[in-house]
Design an enzyme around this catalytic site. Structure first.
Site, PDB file in Angstrom:
ATOM      1  CG  ASP A  31      50.505 -12.841 108.213  1.00 42.07           C
ATOM      2  OD1 ASP A  31      49.666 -13.439 108.920  1.00 42.07           O
ATOM      3  OD2 ASP A  31      50.211 -11.843 107.524  1.00 42.07           O
ATOM      4  N   GLY A  35      42.406  -8.201 107.832  1.00 45.06           N
ATOM      5  CA  GLY A  35      42.870  -6.828 107.714  1.00 45.06           C
ATOM      6  C   GLY A  35      41.986  -5.877 108.495  1.00 45.06           C
ATOM      7  CD  GLU A  85      40.406  -8.412 115.990  1.00 48.25           C
ATOM      8  OE1 GLU A  85      41.482  -8.644 116.584  1.00 48.25           O
ATOM      9  OE2 GLU A  85      40.268  -8.587 114.764  1.00 48.25           O
ATOM     10  CG  ASP A 143      44.400 -13.027 116.307  1.00 48.00           C
ATOM     11  OD1 ASP A 143      44.198 -13.384 115.124  1.00 48.00           O
ATOM     12  OD2 ASP A 143      44.298 -11.840 116.672  1.00 48.00           O
ATOM     13  CG  HIS A 180      41.135 -16.590 114.481  1.00 47.13           C
ATOM     14  ND1 HIS A 180      40.014 -16.001 113.940  1.00 47.13           N
ATOM     15  CD2 HIS A 180      42.124 -15.678 114.351  1.00 47.13           C
ATOM     16  CE1 HIS A 180      40.317 -14.789 113.503  1.00 47.13           C
ATOM     17  NE2 HIS A 180      41.604 -14.577 113.754  1.00 47.13           N
ATOM     18  CG  HIS A 195      46.148 -14.442 111.385  1.00 49.81           C
ATOM     19  ND1 HIS A 195      45.578 -13.968 110.229  1.00 49.81           N
ATOM     20  CD2 HIS A 195      45.233 -14.240 112.371  1.00 49.81           C
ATOM     21  CE1 HIS A 195      44.366 -13.485 110.496  1.00 49.81           C
ATOM     22  NE2 HIS A 195      44.137 -13.646 111.790  1.00 49.81           N
ATOM     23  CG  HIS A 240      39.304 -11.519 110.847  1.00 56.81           C
ATOM     24  ND1 HIS A 240      39.758 -12.475 109.957  1.00 56.81           N
ATOM     25  CD2 HIS A 240      40.223 -11.470 111.852  1.00 56.81           C
ATOM     26  CE1 HIS A 240      40.897 -12.983 110.408  1.00 56.81           C
ATOM     27  NE2 HIS A 240      41.213 -12.392 111.545  1.00 56.81           N
TER      28      HIS A 240
END
Length: 371
Positions: free
Chosen positions: A29, A186, A216, A313, A25, A27, A213
């Site tokens: 960006d 998102g 969370e 993350d 996991h 990202h 996702h």
């Protein structure tokens, strides 16, 4: 004392950074080097809040430590703004892989949403190709330094838009050309997986792996929808599955826990939880239990037999690395090498690789920890 992102740590006399790791996991960006952001922003004419790399790193950390996923996500406006050309995407992906390798990762899955990188005129396909080029360049660069690493793409759709079926088709089109799975990302609360049922039905018909996702910023209903509507094989974070556990009694170190049906299903089916300790604190995902690392239900879930994995993350926002996340867990819960090996084996078993390659990965982890 805070653990530095770039610092190493010893457990039982062994360097944590040297241990073979699996990252599920992570990202794209959320993993840019601050100096890279500054340079790409200058090329693209994007304003940055700080012109010094160290100060920009501080800015991301401060903005991300809000206790709100919505506020946390706002920091991505800057990173995505500088990732709108093939050259920028390739550079970011290459450095992403190089940074994973430097962190001791031998297999990683990078998630990103191509639909967020079209402002410069790129097509979805061209964006995926640019990232794949960067991944391969990063793998080659790591190999030249004596580190074998493989990285696959998790093609993500934004859950608050209506392009998920199109993105699902894109992911399947790139199967065998870099894409290993699909995700929705998102704002979670208010945008359940059920909104994207056609995409998930298509992916299921194509036997294409899905992680979602869930658990969370939203609770058990989100996790339930991920499993039922999304046919998720893994849960992105999933930390709030602990809300379906009731501590009945405590006697010293003995804790009696009553399972809800959802928690028992996730535990018994060994559905991997992509836990991200630092991020979970920053976004308020564990606020029901507290605001310190020791309040994180990670250890409870681990002791109860859930398939817990450790992840970063977003390296930039949390100013962290996988080595640092493991060090934090060791410091907080007094884990030893055997515990850390379990976390990596869980991640290897949950990876979206063919079974033969998962077995090879498991052997590499076992050999690395044994040596």
């Amino acid at each position: 004392m805070p653990i530095d992102q770039n610092a190493d740590a010893l457990v039982d006399g062994v360097s944590l950074r040297s241990l073979p790791k699996v990252s599920l996991h992570d990202h794209l960006d959320g993993a840019l080097r601050p100096q890279t952001i500054i340079e790409l922003a200058d090329e693209a004419g994007v304003e940055v809040p700080e012109s010094d790399a160290a100060a920009l790193g501080d800015w991301f950390a401060d903005k991300s430590d809000s206790g709100s996923l919505v506020e946390y996500l706002k920091t991505f406006d800057l990173t995505t703004a500088v990732m709108q050309t093939p050259e920028a995407l390739t550079r970011v992906a290459r450095e992403f892989v190089e940074d994973l390798a430097a962190d001791g990762v031998i297999y990683g899955e990078v998630r990103w949403a191509p639909e967020q990188h079209l402002n410069g005129g790129l097509s979805l396909e061209a964006a995926v190709e640019a990232v794949q080029q960067g991944i391969e360049e990063g793998e080659d660069a790591a190999e030249s330094r004596g580190h074998d690493i493989r990285v696959g793409q998790l093609i993500s759709a934004m859950r608050h838009t209506d392009r998920s079926l199109e993105i699902a088709e894109l992911a399947v089109a790139f199967r065998g050309r870099g894409a290993v799975g699909f995700d929705i990302a998102g704002p979670e609360d208010g945008f359940p997986p059920s909104r994207h049922r056609p995409a998930f039905e298509y992916l299921a018909s194509q036997f294409f792996p899905v992680t979602i996702h869930a658990g969370e910023a939203a609770g058990l209903d989100s996790i339930r929808s991920a499993l039922i509507d999304g046919r998720a094989l893994r849960l992105g974070h999933g930390v709030r599955i602990a809300e379906d556990l009731e501590v009945v009694s405590r006697a010293g170190e003995e804790v009696l826990v009553q399972f809800g049906d959802l928690a028992r299903w996730v535990r018994d089916r060994e559905i991997p939880l992509e836990l991200s300790p630092s991020s979970n604190l920053q976004t308020g995902a564990i606020e029901r239990w507290g605001t310190e690392m020791g309040d994180h239900p990670f250890d409870l879930l681990y002791q109860l037999g859930f398939a817990v994995t450790v992840n970063v993350d977003n390296r930039t926002m949390s100013r962290t690395s996988l080595t640092r996340e493991l060090a934090l867990l060791v410091e907080t819960f007094d884990y030893d090498l055997d515990d850390l090996e379990v976390f990596q084996l869980n991640a290897a078993a949950g990876s979206f690789l063919p079974v033969e390659e998962r077995e090879e990965l498991i052997d590499l982890i076992t050999d690395g920890f044994d040596s």
